[in-house]
Design a protein around this motif. Sequence first.
Motif, mmCIF file in Angstrom:
data_model
loop_
_atom_site.group_PDB
_atom_site.id
_atom_site.type_symbol
_atom_site.label_atom_id
_atom_site.label_comp_id
_atom_site.label_asym_id
_atom_site.label_seq_id
_atom_site.Cartn_x
_atom_site.Cartn_y
_atom_site.Cartn_z
ATOM 1 N N ARG A 16 -92.668 -9.740 -48.034
ATOM 2 C CA ARG A 16 -93.260 -10.908 -47.372
ATOM 3 C C ARG A 16 -92.464 -12.154 -47.742
ATOM 4 N N LYS A 17 -92.106 -12.919 -46.743
ATOM 5 C CA LYS A 17 -91.363 -14.155 -46.994
ATOM 6 C C LYS A 17 -92.248 -15.343 -46.627
ATOM 7 N N ASP A 18 -92.199 -16.371 -47.463
ATOM 8 C CA ASP A 18 -92.972 -17.567 -47.138
ATOM 9 C C ASP A 18 -92.364 -18.286 -45.935
ATOM 10 N N ARG A 19 -91.036 -18.305 -45.931
ATOM 11 C CA ARG A 19 -90.314 -18.963 -44.809
ATOM 12 C C ARG A 19 -89.223 -18.033 -44.342
ATOM 13 N N LEU A 20 -88.990 -18.019 -43.053
ATOM 14 C CA LEU A 20 -87.931 -17.152 -42.541
ATOM 15 C C LEU A 20 -86.979 -17.997 -41.692
ATOM 16 N N VAL A 21 -85.727 -18.097 -42.162
ATOM 17 C CA VAL A 21 -84.726 -18.876 -41.420
ATOM 18 C C VAL A 21 -83.602 -17.930 -41.026
ATOM 19 N N ILE A 22 -83.366 -17.806 -39.739
ATOM 20 C CA ILE A 22 -82.288 -16.933 -39.253
ATOM 21 C C ILE A 22 -81.273 -17.795 -38.498
ATOM 22 N N ASP A 23 -80.022 -17.690 -38.926
ATOM 23 C CA ASP A 23 -78.929 -18.486 -38.313
ATOM 24 C C ASP A 23 -79.303 -19.970 -38.259
ATOM 25 N N GLY A 24 -79.923 -20.422 -39.326
ATOM 26 C CA GLY A 24 -80.234 -21.862 -39.402
ATOM 27 C C GLY A 24 -81.483 -22.274 -38.632
ATOM 28 N N VAL A 25 -82.114 -21.303 -37.969
ATOM 29 C CA VAL A 25 -83.314 -21.647 -37.191
ATOM 30 C C VAL A 25 -84.551 -21.161 -37.953
ATOM 31 N N ASP A 26 -85.504 -22.042 -38.158
ATOM 32 C CA ASP A 26 -86.733 -21.665 -38.862
ATOM 33 C C ASP A 26 -87.634 -20.874 -37.897
ATOM 34 N N VAL A 27 -87.767 -19.563 -38.161
ATOM 35 C CA VAL A 27 -88.606 -18.716 -37.284
ATOM 36 C C VAL A 27 -89.862 -18.240 -38.038
ATOM 37 N N SER A 28 -90.279 -19.031 -39.022
ATOM 38 C CA SER A 28 -91.437 -18.625 -39.822
ATOM 39 C C SER A 28 -92.653 -18.358 -38.932
ATOM 40 N N GLY A 29 -93.438 -17.391 -39.332
ATOM 41 C CA GLY A 29 -94.642 -17.048 -38.555
ATOM 42 C C GLY A 29 -95.251 -15.792 -39.121
ATOM 43 N N ASP A 30 -96.147 -15.177 -38.362
ATOM 44 C CA ASP A 30 -96.803 -13.945 -38.818
ATOM 45 C C ASP A 30 -95.793 -12.846 -39.107
ATOM 46 N N TRP A 31 -94.649 -12.875 -38.392
ATOM 47 C CA TRP A 31 -93.672 -11.797 -38.536
ATOM 48 C C TRP A 31 -92.873 -11.891 -39.834
ATOM 49 N N ASN A 32 -93.230 -12.799 -40.726
ATOM 50 C CA ASN A 32 -92.528 -12.873 -42.012
ATOM 51 C C ASN A 32 -92.804 -11.658 -42.888
ATOM 52 N N LEU A 33 -93.720 -10.789 -42.430
ATOM 53 C CA LEU A 33 -94.033 -9.594 -43.211
ATOM 54 C C LEU A 33 -93.246 -8.404 -42.644
ATOM 55 N N ILE A 34 -92.469 -7.776 -43.511
ATOM 56 C CA ILE A 34 -91.582 -6.697 -43.061
ATOM 57 C C ILE A 34 -91.875 -5.431 -43.877
ATOM 58 N N ILE A 35 -91.932 -4.285 -43.193
ATOM 59 C CA ILE A 35 -92.070 -3.020 -43.926
ATOM 60 C C ILE A 35 -90.694 -2.367 -43.999
#
Length: 252
Positions: A16-35
């Motif tokens: 689980r990530k508190d913040r998710l930044v991909i290629d400099g873009v903040d895409v934080s949201g419910d999908w921050n949880l990864i299995i």
Amino acid sequence: MAIHERSLVEPERILRKDRLVIDGVDVSGDWNLIILPRVIDDYDLDFAKEVMNAPDGKTIVNCYQCSYCTASCPVHNYWDERYNPRHFIYLARLGMVDELQKRADVMWRCVSCHKCTHRCPKGVLVEEVLKVILRVMAKKGLIDEYPSKKFDKFFTETVLEYGRIEDGELLFGWIEKQGYKVVKDPILKKPIPFIGETPEWLKQLTVKPIKSMNIGFLVLNAKHMLFHPRTKNWNRFKQVLRKVMQEEGALT
Ligand code: SF4
Ligand code: SF4
């Protein structure tokens, strides 16, 4: 995102990530949880065959994993969500024996209420199938003797000893076997009820009925619990009975 049946995923595979930044873009949201994925390649297909070949296990082939059985199972809902009939069937069919073994400590917890079987839309005899899975696991040495079987043996020994069901001996003898310290009477060396350690659940369970009993009944019960009345001539009869039961394999 919610993970259904989260108990099936090992905590170390959930990221689980508190913040998710991909290629400099903040895409934080419910999908921050990864299995995290895993690879399994040691399927034991003979295991599934053995379950299917047992008369009680045949209906396992009908299961289409709808999970009605798990949704109706009181053990899953009120005790331990790791007890999951649908998942056990899934693992058994694929022959994922290691995964079944990881759950060996909860697999014996079925209380035989048959809700699962009653609700299954595909006619799977769920409870019977689960028992076959346990039997096959035991046969292959994958599961220890489960506690209910140990209790059965203790129960039989108690009845053999006294020729009757001795509630006090049965309950407090079993509690002693679970590691609680009990006090024994000096003559018969049997546990004295409620003296020594008593599990909290038992105290709560007994307080209410004891309050509603009349004093004469209480004294009679206490006397029986302490002195274990025996069935007349039982000592002679029990030796014969024990021998017959041993010959029949009922005491193993
Ligand atoms: S209810 Fe029946 S078909 Fe559905 S998962 Fe359980 S065993 Fe399988
Ligand atoms: S019979 Fe066993 S598995 Fe089926 S619902 Fe009852 S406790 Fe659960």
